[in-house]
Design a protein around this motif. Structure first.
Motif, short mmCIF file in Angstrom:
data_model
loop_
_atom_site.label_atom_id
_atom_site.label_comp_id
_atom_site.label_asym_id
_atom_site.label_seq_id
_atom_site.Cartn_x
_atom_site.Cartn_y
_atom_site.Cartn_z
N GLU A 1 -67.03 -49.26 -15.57
CA GLU A 1 -66.66 -47.86 -15.35
C GLU A 1 -66.73 -47.42 -13.87
O GLU A 1 -65.80 -46.87 -13.34
CB GLU A 1 -67.56 -46.97 -16.22
CG GLU A 1 -67.07 -45.54 -16.37
CD GLU A 1 -65.70 -45.39 -17.03
OE1 GLU A 1 -65.35 -46.22 -17.89
OE2 GLU A 1 -64.98 -44.46 -16.64
N HIS B 1 -68.42 -27.62 -14.85
CA HIS B 1 -67.79 -28.39 -13.80
C HIS B 1 -66.33 -28.04 -13.67
O HIS B 1 -65.71 -27.53 -14.60
CB HIS B 1 -68.02 -29.90 -13.95
CG HIS B 1 -67.26 -30.54 -15.06
ND1 HIS B 1 -67.71 -31.65 -15.71
CD2 HIS B 1 -66.08 -30.24 -15.64
CE1 HIS B 1 -66.83 -32.00 -16.63
NE2 HIS B 1 -65.84 -31.17 -16.62
N SER C 1 -60.63 -38.08 -9.77
CA SER C 1 -61.76 -37.18 -9.89
C SER C 1 -62.30 -37.26 -11.31
O SER C 1 -61.55 -37.13 -12.27
CB SER C 1 -61.29 -35.76 -9.57
OG SER C 1 -62.36 -34.87 -9.72
N LYS C 2 -63.57 -37.55 -11.42
CA LYS C 2 -64.19 -37.65 -12.75
C LYS C 2 -65.47 -36.82 -12.79
O LYS C 2 -66.56 -37.37 -12.73
CB LYS C 2 -64.52 -39.10 -13.06
CG LYS C 2 -63.33 -39.97 -13.43
CD LYS C 2 -63.72 -41.44 -13.54
CE LYS C 2 -64.76 -41.67 -14.61
NZ LYS C 2 -65.37 -43.01 -14.52
N PRO C 3 -65.35 -35.52 -12.90
CA PRO C 3 -66.57 -34.73 -13.03
C PRO C 3 -67.03 -34.83 -14.48
O PRO C 3 -66.28 -34.51 -15.38
CB PRO C 3 -66.09 -33.30 -12.71
CG PRO C 3 -64.63 -33.30 -13.06
CD PRO C 3 -64.13 -34.73 -12.97
N GLN C 4 -68.21 -35.35 -14.74
CA GLN C 4 -68.58 -35.64 -16.13
C GLN C 4 -69.96 -35.07 -16.48
O GLN C 4 -70.84 -35.01 -15.63
CB GLN C 4 -68.60 -37.15 -16.37
CG GLN C 4 -67.47 -37.88 -15.64
CD GLN C 4 -66.67 -38.82 -16.51
OE1 GLN C 4 -67.13 -39.30 -17.53
NE2 GLN C 4 -65.45 -39.08 -16.11
N MET C 5 -70.10 -34.68 -17.73
CA MET C 5 -71.38 -34.13 -18.17
C MET C 5 -71.78 -34.76 -19.50
O MET C 5 -70.95 -34.94 -20.37
CB MET C 5 -71.27 -32.63 -18.41
CG MET C 5 -70.74 -31.82 -17.27
SD MET C 5 -70.98 -30.03 -17.53
CE MET C 5 -69.55 -29.59 -18.49
N GLU C 6 -73.07 -35.05 -19.61
CA GLU C 6 -73.64 -35.45 -20.91
C GLU C 6 -74.83 -34.55 -21.15
O GLU C 6 -75.75 -34.53 -20.35
CB GLU C 6 -74.15 -36.90 -20.85
CG GLU C 6 -73.18 -37.93 -21.31
CD GLU C 6 -73.77 -39.34 -21.20
OE1 GLU C 6 -74.97 -39.54 -21.48
OE2 GLU C 6 -73.01 -40.24 -20.81
N ILE C 7 -74.81 -33.85 -22.25
CA ILE C 7 -75.86 -32.86 -22.47
C ILE C 7 -76.51 -33.06 -23.82
O ILE C 7 -75.82 -33.14 -24.84
CB ILE C 7 -75.28 -31.44 -22.33
CG1 ILE C 7 -74.82 -31.26 -20.88
CG2 ILE C 7 -76.31 -30.38 -22.69
CD1 ILE C 7 -73.94 -30.11 -20.65
N LEU D 1 -71.45 -38.33 -12.93
CA LEU D 1 -71.92 -38.04 -14.30
C LEU D 1 -73.25 -37.31 -14.20
O LEU D 1 -74.22 -37.85 -13.67
CB LEU D 1 -72.09 -39.35 -15.08
CG LEU D 1 -72.72 -39.23 -16.47
CD1 LEU D 1 -71.90 -38.33 -17.39
CD2 LEU D 1 -72.90 -40.61 -17.10
#
Lengths: 379, 477, 250
Positions: A32, A321, A305-311, A276
């Motif tokens: 990735e 984001h 562009s890969k603005p990523q969130m894991e919540i 991330l």
């Protein structure tokens, strides 16, 4: 030798590291965080593995690291070549472990006082593979400004380096990484690990200007009430490929991450922003914010562009984001031209104003000047 | 909020989990060349189709199951699945359809007798591996519209099938698409001729009934120049402790000035709170905006399946073509969904819009994964994405993974995403006005999803809203 | 005079902080009670406590409303019993249609009273007439709850809800904040129209202005979590001249 051909048996003694690396394997084009970087040609390329020499550094106002060896250092500073340092056992980048395997001794800089430090990296060995690591410890409650520059002379080389940063309770670090390289065939992969202990503050400013191939992979962990404020500028030209990837883990409650990325790309350059942000279940009342903006100056310039969130918790204060990729605002450009400013200057003004948010936050005119100079050169 | 209460709201039962009591013929488990020959023979297929299937099968054997999605499940044993199940009784005439099947579809709210049908909706009913009934065929034929099962299309319209099948989703596109290409059983075929606006909603209802069986349907919709069609699919399955595999492929082709509206209400059995049972839903859906000014709109309401892996996509090839993706995905119980879209901009002035609403409750893990790719040729292209997530409860997760690639300076790509919980203040405001907590939660969730639900055709919007309420009932917590 | 609400030695905290430190207050049927006091006196906490806001924890004392203790009741139960609060900052709820919300609330109340629910047409008729009375724009019916409303529109929308729900006990939490003079007049007029011998009002305000339009029967001064003084409109005059310090400390 080629990276793919490294004989891991030579590192049998470093069991934990070796195991970790074996379980992850070397990166592939599908990994990735290397997906857009083009890791394959680097893995397959023949380099002369050159381990840094240990030598007594000359006295100077700043630290200078030439091809992985500390050649200059302030006398007052505590620097040690250390073996078996504690490493990050959950880094997402396999090169982090490879880099450590190849760097038996780590340059350990301990900051026991408030201080401003400058470090210059010189990369001089063409066709070489040079690995080294720096461990930076900021003692509890201390504030340190750390300014980093890279001087690249090495053609066709691969440098692996990175920081293991330990921010102790209440410590503050402002790390400015000024990474300019105009050598198209220079490659640098830098896996960093940052541990932000309780109530510590980490401010990061990175500037990647030029046409080299560089990728910085940051694993940042925030404990209770720690904050990270990361800011990035990429100005890529020619066939440059510059990227920053992140796993920023908010692990403690009320921790806070903000991230700004501003990118200008020209020619066939490629910019990568892959961040991330993770909020773990115990990190209640944390907030994360991410904003990435890009201007492509011509067709064929490429931004990923890969603005990523894991919540993983419902108790989140903010999780937002945004990302925008576009071009210079034509209306604004026209406005400036109508006021008599010639087009190229008007464009420059627009580009500079686009980056200003970060320049101003940093409060460093020098980097801004450098950018303008480079921007003008590249026209 | 009072979490115990909210919990009650989401713990609703799966009401469609009954089994249809009919005799079925199933192939023994296992997948070899012989299985494929068996399926092809069962369907009286021409040789060329069998050859294509075998080609796909050989490719599939060399492929690996993708691992990049944010879902975890035990390994699937592809040799333990049966690839064919069909009711013993039954053909296409209504008199011959097993009355048990008619009853079952009626229970699902899909009457197959035309006089009882929803006004303006034509249905293709697929049970396990076969299409059991397609309604309003003659009426549509008068307009030149072809609406039939894919098996019939292979026999009756081979030229169209040969031209378009695999043209949008190549047989080796991915592991599950290749598997589907080898073993697909039935599905729907639609052709809308030039200039025809299809006067009815076309609809397929998929039902898995047989045990140990996978469902592998394939849908192909072609909208010729200047035509319009609105197509909907729904689905359900019995509640069983074992996992069942569903790997579908959908291909859409929109020619110049054509518009395809494709809506899905996905309500496969979701399994239980411990993650036992439930459908593995691995679906490849892709539309090609082939001609200028063409438009494809995907709308999905995903409430079922224990695992969802699904990215309805648009390839925007024609200049000025438009791709839209509207999605509501709810994961509760132990459901995991990794869903989103791909918008590939190739033509000039192409536009795409992505609106995704994810809701996670209980132990649900909900990921939005989307790719926006602007080719250098896509001058003046525009994309806007908005991906919001709502968390209900502290054991679930909401994740957002956009991939935004642009190579064109005159293009604009914009993405925004926010994750939040139901706001205490909003909830309190509604309760202060005398609205119960359950109703207040439902009201807020509906409001959150409104932009997507509004995109569904009316007949289905009602169903979707009811489904949303049913799903939320007992999950808040 | 009939006591409609009796607040007895009420102590309450938000988080770890004790804000109400023993409030004693009687409020009467058909009367208008004005609550005044400096910032941080506990005015808004008092109204939050009455309506059962989850942030507030009652640590001691009681609130008796229509003869029953309400402190253990859910917020919606209190609402159905006739307690209505106009919020200082009405929240925006995206996607939730104004009219739909209000009909749901009204029908919940009607159900509670054993009345038939109003259907959409009946409700719309009622809503339109009220909207007209208030001089609001009809298009607000189709908008999302409070979304994109100006400050004045939000306050007017609170009044509209009050008119539709016809509560017995109305708390107006700084209804006057952020209103210009015309809007203030309009709001006051609507409130005055709602006054009758049964309905009780509790008006929380910093400013005298609104009390010129809505004449209170009682004025209570709150400071540091306690009621410092109770009296008539003359208290307002004293406050105007001297400020809160004339009443000393609690």
């Amino acid at each position: 030798m080629k990276l793919v051909d490294i004989n891991f048996e030579e590192f049998k003694e470093q069991k934990a590291l070796l195991q970790k690396l074996k379980s992850m394997g070397l990166p592939t084009p599908k990994t990735e965080h290397y997906r857009y970087f083009g890791i394959k040609p680097i893995l397959d390329k023949e380099y002369a593995l050159t381990m840094p020499k240990t030598q007594k550094p000359e006295e100077a106002n700043h630290i200078e690291i030439e091809d992985g060896s500390v050649v200059k250092a302030p006398k007052s500073l505590y620097i040690e070549m250390q073996k078996n340092i504690k490493i990050d056992d959950s880094h997402y980048d396999q090169i982090y472990y490879l880099n450590h395997l190849l760097s038996e001794r780590v340059i350990h800089i301990e900051c026991e006082e408030d201080m401003d430090l400058k470090i210059v990296h010189k990369h001089t060995l063409s066709k070489a593979l040079v690995p080294y690591r720096i461990k930076l410890t900021i003692a509890a409650g201390k504030r340190v400004n750390f300014y980093e520059e890279h001087l690249v002379l090495a053609q066709d080389a691969l440098y692996l380096y990175g920081y293991d940063i330990d921010l102790q309770e209440n410590a503050s670090l402002k790390l400015v990484q000024n990474r300019i390289s105009n050598l198209d065939e220079f490659a640098l992969i830098a896996p960093h690990s940052v541990q932000c202990n309780k109530k510590s503050n980490f401010a990061l400013f990175t500037f990647d200007f030029g046409s080299a191939k560089t990728l910085h992979n940051y694993h940042i962990v925030l404990q209770e009430e720690a904050t990270t404020d990361a800011n990035h500028v990429i100005f890529g030209s020619s066939s440059g490929r510059m990227g920053n990837t992140f796993h920023i883990e908010n692990r403690g409650k009320e921790s806070k991450t903000t991230q700004l990325s501003r990118n200008i790309l020209k020619d066939k350059a490629r910019g990568i922003f892959d961040g991330l942000l993770i909020v773990k279940n115990p990190a209640k009342y944390s907030s994360i914010y991410q904003d990435s903006k890009t201007i492509l100056l011509n067709d064929g310039a490429f931004m990923v562009s890969k603005p990523q969130m894991e919540i993983y918790t419902e108790y989140i204060s903010e999780a937002t984001h945004g990302s925008a990729t576009g071009h210079i605002d034509e209306e604004a450009l026209f406005y400036l031209r109508q006021r008599g400013i010639e087009e190229s200057l008007a464009k420059e003004m627009m580009v500079v104003s686009f980056l200003n948010e970060i320049f101003e936050k940093l409060g460093d005119e020098e980097i801004k000047e450098e950018f303008i100079k480079l921007y003008e050169e590249r026209q | 909020m009072g979490m115990e209460k909210v919990d009650k709201i989401i713990n609703s039962d799966y009401e469609l989990g009954f089994e249809i009591d009919i005799e079925e013929e199933t192939a023994p488990p296992g997948l070899t060349e012989d299985t494929i020959k068996f399926i092809s023979a069962k369907k009286n297929e021409p040789d060329w189709m069998l050859e294509l299937r075998l080609k796909a099968f050989h490719a599939w054997q060399k492929m690996e199951e993708p691992k990049w999605a944010k879902v975890t499940y035990p390994p699937i044993d592809y040799q333990a699945i049966s690839y064919w199940a069909a009711p013993k009784k039954g053909s296409k005439s209504l008199d011959e359809v097993d009355p048990e099947i008619l009853k079952a579809y009626e229970k699902l709210g899909i009457p197959l007798e035309e006089q009882k049908a929803l006004a303006g909706v034509a249905v293709d009913a697929v049970l396990d591996s076969v299409s059991v009934k397609t309604t309003f065929v003659e009426e549509l034929n008068k307009l030149g519209i072809i609406f039939c099962s894919i098996s019939e299309a292979i026999r009756d319209y081979p030229d169209l099938v040969k031209k378009y099948m695999f043209s949008v989703v190549p047989m080796t596109d991915n592991f599950f698409a290749a598997l589907n290409s080898a073993v697909f059983s039935d599905g729907t075929f639609v052709y809308i001729p030039k200039g025809v606006k299809c006067p009815m909603e076309l609809s397929t209802y998929f039902r898995i009934n047989a045990q140990n069986t996978g469902q592998f349907e394939r849908t192909l919709i072609i909208a010729d120049e200047g035509s319009y069609v609105s197509y909907n699919e729904g689905c359900s399955a019995p509640s069983r402790d074992e996992n069942q595999l569903h790997a579908a492929v959908v291909e859409l082709i929109a020619h110049k000035d054509a518009h395809i509206n494709y809506s899905t209400i996905q309500n496969w059995y979701p399994g239980d709170i411990e993650g036992n049972g439930g459908i593995y839903n691995f679906v490849t859906k892709r539309g090609l905006c082939e001609g200028e000014n063409s438009k494809i709109t995907w709308t999905q309401v995903e409430t079922g399946s224990v695992i969802t892996w699904k990215y309805p996509s648009c390839i925007l090839k024609g200049d000025n073509s438009v791709g839209e993706f509207y999605s509501v995905a709810i994961t509760r119980l132990a459901q995991q969904a990794d869903t989103g879209t791909k918008m590939i901009h190739i033509g000039k002035n192409t536009k795409s819009l992505i609106i995704s609403k994810g809701i996670s409750a209980q132990k649900g893990q909900n990921s939005y994964r989307g790719l926006v790719k602007i080719h250098e040729s896509a001058k003046g292209a525009k994309n806007f994405s908005e991906c919001d997530s709502l968390l209900i409860g502290d054991n679930c997760g909401a994740h957002t993974f956009p991939y935004l690639e642009s190579k064109c300076a005159s293009a604009q790509v914009e993405h925004e995403a926010t994750t939040s919980k139901i706001s205490e203040e909003q909830l309190f405001y509604l309760r202060q006005r005398g609205i119960s907590e359950e109703d207040a939660v439902s009201m807020i969730v509906h409001g959150f999803c409104k932009d997507v639900l509004n995109k569904l055709p009316m007949e289905f919007a009602v169903e979707a809203k009811a489904l949303l309420d049913l799903t939320l009932e007992g999950s808040v917590g | 005079m009939k006591k409609v609400m009796q607040i007895i030695n009420l102590h309450a905290k938000i988080g770890e902080k004790e804000i109400l430190k023993g409030i004693d207050l009687d409020m009467f049927e058909g009367k208008v009670h004005a609550i005044m006091g400096p910032n941080g006196a506990g005015k808004s906490t008092l109204s939050k406590t009455i309506v059962g806001h989850p942030d507030v924890e009652v640590t001691e004392g009681d609130i008796i409303y229509k003869g029953k203790s309400i402190i253990d009741m859910e917020p919606e139960e209190r609402a159905l019993e006739g307690i209505f609060m106009s919020f200082q900052h009405p929240v925006e709820i995206p996607g939730v249609n104004n009219a739909y919300f209000l009909r749901t609330a009204l029908n919940a109340k009607r159900k509670h009273l054993g009345l038939k629910p109003l259907n959409a047409a009946e409700f719309l008729k009622l809503l339109k007439s009220k909207i007209k009375e208030l001089g609001m724009k009809e298009e607000m019916i189709h908008r999302s709850l409070n979304e994109g409303f100006s400050g004045g529109e939000k306050k007017l929308n609170e009044i509209l809800q009050m008119e539709i729900l016809e509560p017995d006990f109305v708390i107006l939490d700084e209804i006057d904040s952020g209103l210009d003079i015309d809007a203030l007049k309009k709001v006051s007029e609507a409130i005055n129209n709602m006054r009758d011998s049964k309905r009780t009002f509790m008006i929380i305000t910093h400013y005298r202005k609104i009390l010129d339009y809505i004449e209170p029967d009682f004025v209570h001064v709150l400071k540091n979590g306690k009621v410092l003084k109770t009296g008539g409109i003359e208290i307002v005059d004293a406050l105007e001249k001297e400020g809160y310090k004339i009443f000393g400390d609690a």
